[in-house]
Scaffold this motif. Structure first.
Motif, PDB file in Angstrom:
ATOM      1  N   LEU A 231      13.680 -23.777  71.761  1.00  0.00           N
ATOM      2  CA  LEU A 231      12.262 -23.720  71.045  1.00  0.00           C
ATOM      3  C   LEU A 231      12.322 -21.741  71.566  1.00  0.00           C
ATOM      4  CD1 LEU A 231       9.916 -25.899  71.914  1.00  0.00           C
ATOM      5  CD2 LEU A 231      10.846 -25.685  70.104  1.00  0.00           C
ATOM      6  N   ALA A 232      12.719 -21.361  72.210  1.00  0.00           N
ATOM      7  CA  ALA A 232      12.362 -19.659  71.937  1.00  0.00           C
ATOM      8  C   ALA A 232      13.056 -18.687  71.368  1.00  0.00           C
ATOM      9  CB  ALA A 232      13.134 -19.077  73.856  1.00  0.00           C
ATOM     10  N   VAL A 233      14.127 -19.565  70.825  1.00  0.00           N
ATOM     11  CA  VAL A 233      15.072 -18.808  70.126  1.00  0.00           C
ATOM     12  C   VAL A 233      13.850 -18.607  68.517  1.00  0.00           C
ATOM     13  CG1 VAL A 233      17.183 -18.643  68.477  1.00  0.00           C
ATOM     14  CG2 VAL A 233      17.551 -19.842  70.862  1.00  0.00           C
ATOM     15  N   ASP A 234      13.437 -19.265  68.245  1.00  0.00           N
ATOM     16  CA  ASP A 234      12.482 -19.074  67.245  1.00  0.00           C
ATOM     17  C   ASP A 234      11.393 -19.260  67.353  1.00  0.00           C
ATOM     18  OD1 ASP A 234      14.569 -19.656  65.166  1.00  0.00           O
ATOM     19  OD2 ASP A 234      14.513 -21.902  65.971  1.00  0.00           O
ATOM     20  N   ASP A 235      10.630 -19.071  68.619  1.00  0.00           N
ATOM     21  CA  ASP A 235       8.561 -18.875  69.027  1.00  0.00           C
ATOM     22  C   ASP A 235       8.991 -17.454  69.674  1.00  0.00           C
ATOM     23  OD1 ASP A 235       6.422 -19.076  69.999  1.00  0.00           O
ATOM     24  OD2 ASP A 235       6.623 -21.145  70.192  1.00  0.00           O
ATOM     25  N   PRO A 236       8.768 -16.794  69.108  1.00  0.00           N
ATOM     26  CA  PRO A 236       8.608 -15.043  69.978  1.00  0.00           C
ATOM     27  C   PRO A 236       7.701 -15.139  71.424  1.00  0.00           C
ATOM     28  CG  PRO A 236       9.145 -14.615  68.320  1.00  0.00           C
ATOM     29  CD  PRO A 236       8.165 -16.483  67.649  1.00  0.00           C
TER      30      PRO A 236
END
Length: 246
Positions: A151-156
């Protein structure tokens, strides 16, 4: 083959079905929507398998999961007992007993559960599901680390929180997909949180995934300090050995 392609392909492959059942089989995309819901249930509940047996076993019963549509999905997609049965008959699932099924591989469950959280669950609810502790002890629950990393890749905001509180989890993410500046932040967080042994844990393949224009400059002071510390330890060891009587 990437995980997304693998999941879709497996939804098109089935255990043996009779002709009538195969005619009414949902499309792969419709089954994937149901699979995302099932993955989230198994990932974030105490249930370890889907089941079509006697209630009270602790498994996720098909009759309980069945509904008129997939929760939170618009436009609505059917999620009845028939769709769930077709899902368990796909190659995405493997039987683990009489009328019990689990995902054929844990990574499929984590990937689909992450997609469900990303698309259907509010950020504040996601945070409650993924994190534990507070302050310096704040961390991602171990069983959800892969999901947080995806999730972190698209969730700053999630990426910021991971860098601040649990940067080692970011190493599970698709690091080349992050901007150079973000990879630089990750490296610095790792160096700041574990300077004594971080270089030993950063293998060459991992450094390649963390690569950014300033990586060598970033690591040089720590490499020098690491070499000095190693030389000092070796020197002390030699002196102790020399002082021992023969």
């Amino acid at each position: 083959m990437c995980t997304a392609t693998a999941c879709r392909t497996l939804c098109t492959e089935t255990w043996q079905q009779d002709f009538e059942r195969s005619k009414n089989r949902p499309t792969a995309d419709d089954l994937l929507d149901v699979a995302r819901w099932a993955a989230a249930v198994l990932q974030f509940s105490r249930s370890t398998a889907l089941a079509d047996s006697m209630p009270g076993t602790g498994d996720a019963e098909l009759d309980v999961l069945a509904d008129t549509s997939v929760p939170g999905l618009l436009p609505a997609k059917p999620c009845g007992r028939a769709e769930l049965q077709h899902l368990t008959e796909s190659a995405l699932f493997a039987p683990v007993g009489q009328h019990r099924w689990v995902f054929a591989h844990r990574s499929y469950q984590e990937y689909l559960a992450a997609e469900f959280l990303r698309d259907r669950i509010a950020p504040e609810v996601r945070s409650e599901l993924l994190w534990a502790g507070s302050g310096s002890a704040r961390h991602i629950l171990p069983q959800h680390e892969e999901i947080a990393a995806r999730l972190a890749v698209d969730d700053p905001q999630l990426l910021d929180d991971l860098i601040a509180h649990d940067p080692w989890v970011v190493l599970l993410a698709d690091l080349p997909a992050l901007p150079d500046s973000r990879r630089e932040q990750v490296v610095q967080a790792l160096l700041d949180t574990a300077q004594d042994h971080v270089l030993g844990r950063l293998e060459s393949t991992l450094l390649a995934r963390l690569n950014h224009p300033r990586l060598a400059e970033q690591l040089t002071p720590h490499l020098a300090a690491h070499s000095t510390q190693t030389a000092s330890i070796s020197s002390c060891g030699s002196q102790r050995h020399a002082s021992q009587p023969v």
